[in-house]
Design a protein around this motif. Structure first.
Motif, PDB file in Angstrom:
ATOM      1  N   ILE A 120     -53.316 -65.621 -44.529  1.00 34.81           N
ATOM      2  CA  ILE A 120     -52.707 -64.309 -44.305  1.00 34.81           C
ATOM      3  C   ILE A 120     -51.842 -63.940 -45.503  1.00 34.81           C
ATOM      4  O   ILE A 120     -51.911 -62.820 -46.010  1.00 34.81           O
ATOM      5  CB  ILE A 120     -51.855 -64.308 -43.021  1.00 34.81           C
ATOM      6  N   ILE A 121     -51.057 -64.902 -45.970  1.00 35.43           N
ATOM      7  CA  ILE A 121     -50.185 -64.649 -47.116  1.00 35.43           C
ATOM      8  C   ILE A 121     -51.028 -64.338 -48.356  1.00 35.43           C
ATOM      9  O   ILE A 121     -50.753 -63.377 -49.082  1.00 35.43           O
ATOM     10  CB  ILE A 121     -49.241 -65.849 -47.353  1.00 35.43           C
ATOM     11  N   LEU A 122     -52.071 -65.126 -48.571  1.00 34.18           N
ATOM     12  CA  LEU A 122     -52.965 -64.848 -49.701  1.00 34.18           C
ATOM     13  C   LEU A 122     -53.553 -63.444 -49.575  1.00 34.18           C
ATOM     14  O   LEU A 122     -53.615 -62.694 -50.556  1.00 34.18           O
ATOM     15  CB  LEU A 122     -54.095 -65.884 -49.763  1.00 34.18           C
ATOM     16  N   GLY A 123     -53.965 -63.097 -48.373  1.00 29.17           N
ATOM     17  CA  GLY A 123     -54.573 -61.785 -48.146  1.00 29.17           C
ATOM     18  C   GLY A 123     -53.604 -60.648 -48.408  1.00 29.17           C
ATOM     19  O   GLY A 123     -53.950 -59.656 -49.052  1.00 29.17           O
ATOM     20  N   LEU A 124     -52.382 -60.803 -47.912  1.00 25.43           N
ATOM     21  CA  LEU A 124     -51.380 -59.756 -48.122  1.00 25.43           C
ATOM     22  C   LEU A 124     -51.083 -59.598 -49.617  1.00 25.43           C
ATOM     23  O   LEU A 124     -50.961 -58.478 -50.118  1.00 25.43           O
ATOM     24  CB  LEU A 124     -50.099 -60.094 -47.360  1.00 25.43           C
ATOM     25  N   LEU A 125     -50.989 -60.735 -50.320  1.00 30.34           N
ATOM     26  CA  LEU A 125     -50.691 -60.687 -51.754  1.00 30.34           C
ATOM     27  C   LEU A 125     -51.880 -60.193 -52.569  1.00 30.34           C
ATOM     28  O   LEU A 125     -51.705 -59.775 -53.716  1.00 30.34           O
ATOM     29  CB  LEU A 125     -50.252 -62.074 -52.247  1.00 30.34           C
ATOM     30  N   SER A 126     -53.069 -60.242 -51.976  1.00 30.04           N
ATOM     31  CA  SER A 126     -54.238 -59.747 -52.712  1.00 30.04           C
ATOM     32  C   SER A 126     -54.216 -58.223 -52.804  1.00 30.04           C
ATOM     33  O   SER A 126     -54.875 -57.634 -53.649  1.00 30.04           O
ATOM     34  CB  SER A 126     -55.528 -60.225 -52.043  1.00 30.04           C
ATOM     35  N   GLU A 127     -53.439 -57.609 -51.915  1.00 28.87           N
ATOM     36  CA  GLU A 127     -53.310 -56.148 -51.969  1.00 28.87           C
ATOM     37  C   GLU A 127     -52.239 -55.723 -52.971  1.00 28.87           C
ATOM     38  O   GLU A 127     -52.435 -54.818 -53.758  1.00 28.87           O
ATOM     39  CB  GLU A 127     -52.987 -55.603 -50.571  1.00 28.87           C
ATOM     40  N   ARG A 128     -51.089 -56.412 -52.889  1.00 28.84           N
ATOM     41  CA  ARG A 128     -50.020 -56.162 -53.862  1.00 28.84           C
ATOM     42  C   ARG A 128     -48.990 -57.290 -53.825  1.00 28.84           C
ATOM     43  O   ARG A 128     -48.952 -58.050 -52.862  1.00 28.84           O
ATOM     44  CB  ARG A 128     -49.349 -54.808 -53.608  1.00 28.84           C
ATOM     45  N   SER A 129     -48.163 -57.353 -54.838  1.00 27.51           N
ATOM     46  CA  SER A 129     -47.115 -58.362 -54.883  1.00 27.51           C
ATOM     47  C   SER A 129     -46.054 -58.067 -53.832  1.00 27.51           C
ATOM     48  O   SER A 129     -45.720 -56.907 -53.579  1.00 27.51           O
ATOM     49  CB  SER A 129     -46.475 -58.383 -56.273  1.00 27.51           C
ATOM     50  N   LEU A 130     -45.529 -59.128 -53.228  1.00 26.66           N
ATOM     51  CA  LEU A 130     -44.580 -58.972 -52.124  1.00 26.66           C
ATOM     52  C   LEU A 130     -43.515 -60.053 -52.182  1.00 26.66           C
ATOM     53  O   LEU A 130     -43.750 -61.142 -52.710  1.00 26.66           O
ATOM     54  CB  LEU A 130     -45.317 -59.094 -50.782  1.00 26.66           C
ATOM     55  N   THR A 131     -42.370 -59.757 -51.587  1.00 32.86           N
ATOM     56  CA  THR A 131     -41.343 -60.790 -51.399  1.00 32.86           C
ATOM     57  C   THR A 131     -41.582 -61.483 -50.059  1.00 32.86           C
ATOM     58  O   THR A 131     -42.334 -60.983 -49.218  1.00 32.86           O
ATOM     59  CB  THR A 131     -39.936 -60.166 -51.373  1.00 32.86           C
ATOM     60  N   GLY A 132     -40.904 -62.593 -49.847  1.00 33.16           N
ATOM     61  CA  GLY A 132     -40.977 -63.274 -48.563  1.00 33.16           C
ATOM     62  C   GLY A 132     -40.532 -62.360 -47.436  1.00 33.16           C
ATOM     63  O   GLY A 132     -41.085 -62.397 -46.330  1.00 33.16           O
ATOM     64  N   TYR A 133     -39.556 -61.559 -47.748  1.00 35.99           N
ATOM     65  CA  TYR A 133     -39.048 -60.621 -46.753  1.00 35.99           C
ATOM     66  C   TYR A 133     -40.108 -59.581 -46.379  1.00 35.99           C
ATOM     67  O   TYR A 133     -40.274 -59.248 -45.209  1.00 35.99           O
ATOM     68  CB  TYR A 133     -37.791 -59.936 -47.304  1.00 35.99           C
ATOM     69  N   ASP A 134     -40.815 -59.085 -47.373  1.00 35.57           N
ATOM     70  CA  ASP A 134     -41.907 -58.126 -47.117  1.00 35.57           C
ATOM     71  C   ASP A 134     -42.964 -58.749 -46.215  1.00 35.57           C
ATOM     72  O   ASP A 134     -43.468 -58.113 -45.285  1.00 35.57           O
ATOM     73  CB  ASP A 134     -42.588 -57.714 -48.431  1.00 35.57           C
ATOM     74  N   ILE A 135     -43.296 -60.000 -46.516  1.00 31.42           N
ATOM     75  CA  ILE A 135     -44.317 -60.698 -45.740  1.00 31.42           C
ATOM     76  C   ILE A 135     -43.842 -60.875 -44.299  1.00 31.42           C
ATOM     77  O   ILE A 135     -44.587 -60.642 -43.350  1.00 31.42           O
ATOM     78  CB  ILE A 135     -44.664 -62.052 -46.404  1.00 31.42           C
ATOM     79  N   THR A 136     -42.575 -61.269 -44.165  1.00 29.28           N
ATOM     80  CA  THR A 136     -41.995 -61.412 -42.829  1.00 29.28           C
ATOM     81  C   THR A 136     -42.088 -60.095 -42.056  1.00 29.28           C
ATOM     82  O   THR A 136     -42.437 -60.081 -40.871  1.00 29.28           O
ATOM     83  CB  THR A 136     -40.521 -61.842 -42.938  1.00 29.28           C
ATOM     84  N   LYS A 137     -41.788 -59.004 -42.749  1.00 27.59           N
ATOM     85  CA  LYS A 137     -41.845 -57.692 -42.096  1.00 27.59           C
ATOM     86  C   LYS A 137     -43.250 -57.331 -41.636  1.00 27.59           C
ATOM     87  O   LYS A 137     -43.428 -56.649 -40.618  1.00 27.59           O
ATOM     88  CB  LYS A 137     -41.324 -56.601 -43.055  1.00 27.59           C
ATOM     89  N   ALA A 138     -44.242 -57.765 -42.387  1.00 29.50           N
ATOM     90  CA  ALA A 138     -45.638 -57.458 -42.025  1.00 29.50           C
ATOM     91  C   ALA A 138     -45.966 -57.996 -40.632  1.00 29.50           C
ATOM     92  O   ALA A 138     -46.774 -57.417 -39.905  1.00 29.50           O
ATOM     93  CB  ALA A 138     -46.599 -58.038 -43.066  1.00 29.50           C
ATOM     94  N   PHE A 139     -45.309 -59.109 -40.285  1.00 27.52           N
ATOM     95  CA  PHE A 139     -45.549 -59.686 -38.959  1.00 27.52           C
ATOM     96  C   PHE A 139     -44.803 -58.950 -37.867  1.00 27.52           C
ATOM     97  O   PHE A 139     -45.056 -59.161 -36.680  1.00 27.52           O
ATOM     98  CB  PHE A 139     -45.186 -61.174 -38.951  1.00 27.52           C
ATOM     99  N   ALA A 140     -43.894 -58.101 -38.278  1.00 24.99           N
ATOM    100  CA  ALA A 140     -43.174 -57.295 -37.289  1.00 24.99           C
ATOM    101  C   ALA A 140     -43.888 -55.968 -37.051  1.00 24.99           C
ATOM    102  O   ALA A 140     -43.567 -55.239 -36.126  1.00 24.99           O
ATOM    103  CB  ALA A 140     -41.746 -57.044 -37.767  1.00 24.99           C
ATOM    104  N   SER A 141     -44.877 -55.663 -37.905  1.00 25.03           N
ATOM    105  CA  SER A 141     -45.619 -54.399 -37.701  1.00 25.03           C
ATOM    106  C   SER A 141     -47.119 -54.688 -37.642  1.00 25.03           C
ATOM    107  O   SER A 141     -47.584 -55.330 -36.716  1.00 25.03           O
ATOM    108  CB  SER A 141     -45.265 -53.415 -38.812  1.00 25.03           C
ATOM    109  N   ASP A 142     -47.834 -54.240 -38.608  1.00 25.86           N
ATOM    110  CA  ASP A 142     -49.298 -54.360 -38.693  1.00 25.86           C
ATOM    111  C   ASP A 142     -49.873 -55.661 -38.138  1.00 25.86           C
ATOM    112  O   ASP A 142     -50.533 -55.674 -37.108  1.00 25.86           O
ATOM    113  CB  ASP A 142     -49.715 -54.267 -40.167  1.00 25.86           C
ATOM    114  N   ILE A 143     -49.619 -56.723 -38.867  1.00 23.92           N
ATOM    115  CA  ILE A 143     -50.236 -58.007 -38.554  1.00 23.92           C
ATOM    116  C   ILE A 143     -49.688 -58.594 -37.272  1.00 23.92           C
ATOM    117  O   ILE A 143     -50.365 -59.354 -36.583  1.00 23.92           O
ATOM    118  CB  ILE A 143     -50.062 -58.970 -39.751  1.00 23.92           C
ATOM    119  N   GLY A 144     -48.478 -58.205 -36.918  1.00 25.48           N
ATOM    120  CA  GLY A 144     -47.858 -58.691 -35.690  1.00 25.48           C
ATOM    121  C   GLY A 144     -48.663 -58.378 -34.446  1.00 25.48           C
ATOM    122  O   GLY A 144     -48.484 -59.004 -33.406  1.00 25.48           O
ATOM    123  N   GLU A 145     -49.555 -57.403 -34.566  1.00 28.26           N
ATOM    124  CA  GLU A 145     -50.427 -57.042 -33.441  1.00 28.26           C
ATOM    125  C   GLU A 145     -51.351 -58.186 -33.060  1.00 28.26           C
ATOM    126  O   GLU A 145     -51.797 -58.260 -31.926  1.00 28.26           O
ATOM    127  CB  GLU A 145     -51.276 -55.821 -33.838  1.00 28.26           C
TER     128      GLU A 145
END
Lengths: 181, 181
Positions: free
Chosen positions: B10-35
């Motif tokens: 998941i982390i590799l996939g998210l970073l394949s779209e754009r560069s992110l911080t750990g915080y950004d990645i954490t947030k992704a689980f609170a929205s989109d991917i959190g589903e």
DNA sequence: TTATTACATGTAATTATTTACATGTTTTAG
DNA sequence: CTAAAACATGTAAATAATTACATGTAATAA
């Protein structure tokens, strides 16, 4: 996933029906319960020891053949209460269903991605097989109406699982069909 | 559940779209991917460090304001390959969906059990809310057709989740209705 | 200006789960 | 009779995941 010790309640629930050995409990996850929960014997045996230490269950030794000792576990009164309390407690959390295929699909950006047809076909086969399996379970377990009465919850969740797999299969098939457009 | 390190992908996939911080990645689980997947920041930060040690990702320091340092992570070539390899690999396992309510229902033996109506009503509410939420996600994210093209996989799994929750809700409603007979 | 919320990153402790290691008995099929 | 499969019970090591601990900065709303 550190869940809320659901395995403990499964064991309590199984023992509330009749006394069982660790091996019997392990087998339950290979059939009935395995449809919607998983656990290994290496998780079950230590938990049984812990639950006994906590006074939820007790065991007696049964000897099979010449010397094979089995531990037959039964619920204590405390265990019975703990199980009933759990059954009566609310279930206010919807856990995310961790499906690796869904994860992969999320990262497919374009409908023309050459990976798509194969991925969808693979899942269609898996879910179709699962559906067939569930349907045979339904036939085997609930062909006569008596058991549907005596194991109503089991009947319901099998029915639900069949509907879920039917919907999953139909979504996959639709998606495959639409790719052709 | 010791899965096959899906979080890494998941982390590799998210970073394949754009560069992110750990915080950004954490947030992704609170929205989109959190589903459809869950992860905490306490799992993400150590994994990022490990993945960098393994050469899958690298980071640069970005300073916000006076001195707040962020680590912006990017995929390395190795990471890109590992992600693509994962995407292309088969997904031959169907994991049991661990749903605590289904577990409880399994242990309800009789259709006249006084617990049933409340249990079913509670779940109906939860799944209805989830469905409404998913539908609003669908509207927000894919009201224009362009994004449906650019994030086709995301569109598909949202569609699937909506169908799944619709089926879940309808099964619960049917079951509630049938209890009245 | 000040308090709250959001941003940002970690570690520690505990629990949950899987895979592998380890051993022995009983039943059944050939 | 004998080999394989099923029965039976554990432990060890590693991984995965949650909850709690811990700290500090930046932006925003009152």
């Amino acid at each position: 996933m550190a869940q809320k010790n659901n395995l403990k309640y499964i064991i309590l629930g199984l023992l509330s029906e009749r006394s069982l050995t660790g091996y019997d409990i392990t087998k339950a996850f290979a059939s009935d319960i395995g449809e919607f929960w998983s656990a290994n014997h290496s998780q079950i045996y230590p938990l049984l020891i812990k639950m006994e230490a906590n006074g939820l269950i007790s065991h007696e030794i049964i000897v099979t053949g010449a010397k094979l000792e089995k531990k037959l576990y039964s619920l204590t009164q405390t265990g019975t209460i703990e199980f009933k309390t759990w059954l009566q407690s609310p279930t206010p959390e919807l856990s995310a269903s961790k499906d690796e295929f869904i994860l992969k699909l999320y990262f497919i950006e374009n409908s023309t991605d050459p990976l798509l047809p194969e991925m969808l076909a693979e899942q269609l086969m898996l879910h179709h097989n699962k559906l067939v399996h569930l349907q045979s379970q339904m036939t085997n377990k609930f062909e006569n109406t008596d058991r549907k009465q005596a194991q109503f919850g089991h009947f319901l969740i099998l029915q639900h699982a069949i509907e879920r797999e039917t919907a999953y299969e139909s979504w996959l098939q639709q998606t495959i069909n639409n790719l052709g457009d």
